[in-house]
Each structure stands twice: as structure tokens, then as C-alpha cells.
Design an enzyme around this catalytic site. Sequence first.
Site, PDB file in Angstrom:
ATOM      1  N   GLY A  28      15.081  32.376 -26.790  1.00 43.93           N
ATOM      2  CA  GLY A  28      14.830  31.813 -28.124  1.00 43.93           C
ATOM      3  C   GLY A  28      14.663  30.266 -28.252  1.00 43.93           C
ATOM      4  O   GLY A  28      15.195  30.202 -27.416  1.00 43.93           O
ATOM      5  N   TYR A  29      13.734  30.134 -29.604  1.00 39.57           N
ATOM      6  CA  TYR A  29      13.118  28.933 -29.814  1.00 39.57           C
ATOM      7  C   TYR A  29      14.061  28.318 -31.046  1.00 39.57           C
ATOM      8  O   TYR A  29      13.551  28.657 -32.015  1.00 39.57           O
ATOM      9  CB  TYR A  29      11.759  28.056 -29.014  1.00 39.57           C
ATOM     10  CG  TYR A  29      11.092  28.390 -27.921  1.00 39.57           C
ATOM     11  CD1 TYR A  29      11.284  27.676 -26.839  1.00 39.57           C
ATOM     12  CD2 TYR A  29      11.495  29.573 -27.203  1.00 39.57           C
ATOM     13  CE1 TYR A  29      11.079  27.501 -25.979  1.00 39.57           C
ATOM     14  CE2 TYR A  29      11.332  30.039 -26.408  1.00 39.57           C
ATOM     15  CZ  TYR A  29      11.104  29.153 -25.239  1.00 39.57           C
ATOM     16  OH  TYR A  29      10.451  29.529 -24.035  1.00 39.57           O
TER      17      TYR A  29
END
Length: 157
Positions: A28-29
Amino acid sequence: MGIEIERKFLVVNQNWKQQGQGVHLCQGYICADPGRIVRVRIEGEHAVMTIKGKTEGISRGEWEYPIPVADAKELLAGLCAQPLIEKFRYRIAYDGLIWEVDEFLGDNAGLVVAEVELQSEAQEFARPAWLGAEVSHDHRYANANLLKYPFCLWPKS
């Protein structure tokens, strides 16, 4: 500072799959801006936080740090943009280099890309027969972009 020099290609058949064992990745970011990426990734039993700078050509600054898996799970659930990117990664040795073949899942299912990290932008290398078109400069194939514009939404030709 670390430097990532990477070339990316589409994969044209399944011949690569017999050459390696896949490992599940979930990433994820926290930040997915083109010039500054902060990514959290769980790969098998390990987790890392990676910071990437602006891409210039096929190079960019990269800093990667191991973090506890429990922390990564909290960050993925609580701070990272949703949905998460999931894929199986296969590491395949070919002519002295390690190719990473990513078989995407979820909204990006059907997309398979291969990446190779190089020592310099000018480095020559042999291409496995299962490589297709190069997409190193096509930002649609960047994982951070696949979060915003998943493969399932792309026009099919």
C-alpha cells in the site's frame, strides 16, 4: 542513498512460470505522488517501508527499511490508500540477472509484468523469450498508478 535503475516489460506467455516459486505480496501507499512515493509492503514473512524519489530516465532514489510485520499490517489497514495492491512475485534467474515477474491480483488481475534491476542505464542484457513490449516509460504500469487506475478499468483492444 540507494539508486534504483529498472527496466519493465510486459510478459507474453506462461513459460516463465515453471522457473520460479511465487511469493504473495501485499503493498500500500502512504504517499503515491510521482516525485515521492512512500510504500509499505508485506512479502511472505517480511515487511519493508520503501521511499522512492522522482524518476529520471529509468533511475530514481530508493531507500528501503525492514519493519515489523505487525506494524506493516497496521499501516496497510490504517494509513495506506485503499484498495491495496496484491500480486504474486516470481524471482527468475536468467543470464546473470534476476528478473522479478509480477502476476497481479484483484482489480489488476490479468496484468503480468517483468522487471530487472541494472547497474547502469546503459547496461546490456539478454531478454528472456517470454518478454514482450518494454513499458519502462509508460507510467500506467507503475504500481502506484495501478492503485488509482487499476488494470480492470483500462480500455481493452
